[in-house]
Design an enzyme around this catalytic site. Structure first.
Site, PDB file in Angstrom:
ATOM      1  N   TYR A   1       0.788  -1.172   0.126  1.00 10.86           N
ATOM      2  CA  TYR A   1       0.047  -0.125  -0.082  1.00 10.86           C
ATOM      3  C   TYR A   1       0.826   1.286   0.069  1.00 10.86           C
ATOM      4  CZ  TYR A   1      -3.950   3.015   1.341  1.00 10.86           C
ATOM      5  OH  TYR A   1      -4.848   4.044   1.617  1.00 10.86           O
TER       6      TYR A   1
ATOM      7  N   LYS B   1       0.807   3.865  -2.988  1.00 11.18           N
ATOM      8  CA  LYS B   1       0.401   5.661  -2.434  1.00 11.18           C
ATOM      9  C   LYS B   1       1.792   6.435  -2.829  1.00 11.18           C
ATOM     10  CE  LYS B   1      -3.849   4.971  -1.483  1.00 11.18           C
ATOM     11  NZ  LYS B   1      -4.780   5.188  -2.518  1.00 11.18           N
TER      12      LYS B   1
END
Length: 252
Positions: free
Chosen positions: A153, A157
């Site tokens: 993640y 991001k």
């Protein structure tokens, strides 16, 4: 463009930040395509917009699938009008420590966040460049700065930030801005899932998080939606390639 209602696409808009953003953009006067994995999931947000007097369309599509993305954007253009605002919010988590993380955990998260944003943007930008006006807002996160148990993640991001800055360079000459919003702790199903993973009651998890945030509260989906609303507006035309942390402080 002044006489014609502008059209926005918000991905991952069935709930959380995406739903709040779709509702806010509709309140701002835009027609909104509410996109989520299943059209039935997106329908609740779309119905809420219509009930409030707005125009909306619920669409089901997997943003990591090129054919589904093309079909979805074509449908938006045909039924609502050419999309000139795109909010790449769709996301999933598959949290785990690196040594426990599977290939599928990595591929799924990178596929939805980065590949999904790429495919959606590639499809929608043609309408924006034709109109000589567009707004792209990508969802990053404070996790881009590093977060234990989220190597997939965090990478996705952080990638969204580089993606955004490059879009700003390439699309700026066509009247299209691109910016990223990086939320901190926001109360959503996703943060509830993280609390469950670490086996902490969600209310306790929120209290502990608030203690570390300078404004001494956790965020709400509406906090992010307000910032996206500005970046999607006419008045934000000289803001591009930026990453705005919506985290109650410099970061959460």
């Amino acid at each position: 463009m002044a006489e014609q209602q502008r059209v926005a696409i918000v991905t991952g808009a069935a709930r959380g930040i995406g739903a709040a953003t779709a509702l806010r953009l509709a309140a701002d006067g835009l027609a909104v395509a509410v996109l989520d994995l299943a059209e039935t999931d997106a329908k609740g947000t779309a119905d809420a917009i219509v009930a409030a007097g707005g125009r909306a369309l619920a669409i089901g599509a997997d943003v990591s699938d090129a054919a589904q993305v093309t079909a979805a954007v074509d449908r938006v253009a045909a039924e609502l009008g050419p999309p000139v605002v795109l909010v790449n919010n769709a996301g999933v988590i598959r949290d785990n420590l690196l040594f426990k993380m599977t290939d599928a955990d990595w591929d799924t998260v990178l596929g939805v966040h980065l590949r999904g944003a790429f495919l959606m943007t590639r499809a929608a930008q043609a309408h924006m460049t034709a109109a000589k006006w567009g707004r792209i807002v990508n969802l990053s996160s404070t996790s881009a700065l590093g977060n234990r148990g989220q190597v997939n993640y965090a990478a996705a991001k952080a990638g969204m930030q580089g993606f955004t800055k490059t879009l700003a360079l390439e699309l700026g000459p066509f009247g299209v801005t691109a910016n990223a919003v990086a939320p901190g702790f926001i109360v959503t199903d996703m943060t509830a899932a993280t609390a469950a993973r670490v086996k902490v009651p969600f209310d306790v998890y929120q209290e502990k998080a608030a203690e570390q945030i300078p404004v001494r509260r956790v965020g709400r989906p509406e906090d992010v939606a307000h910032t996206i609303s500005f970046l999607a507006s006419e008045g934000a035309g000289f803001v591009s390639g930026q990453v705005i942390y919506v985290a109650g402080g410099p970061r959460d």
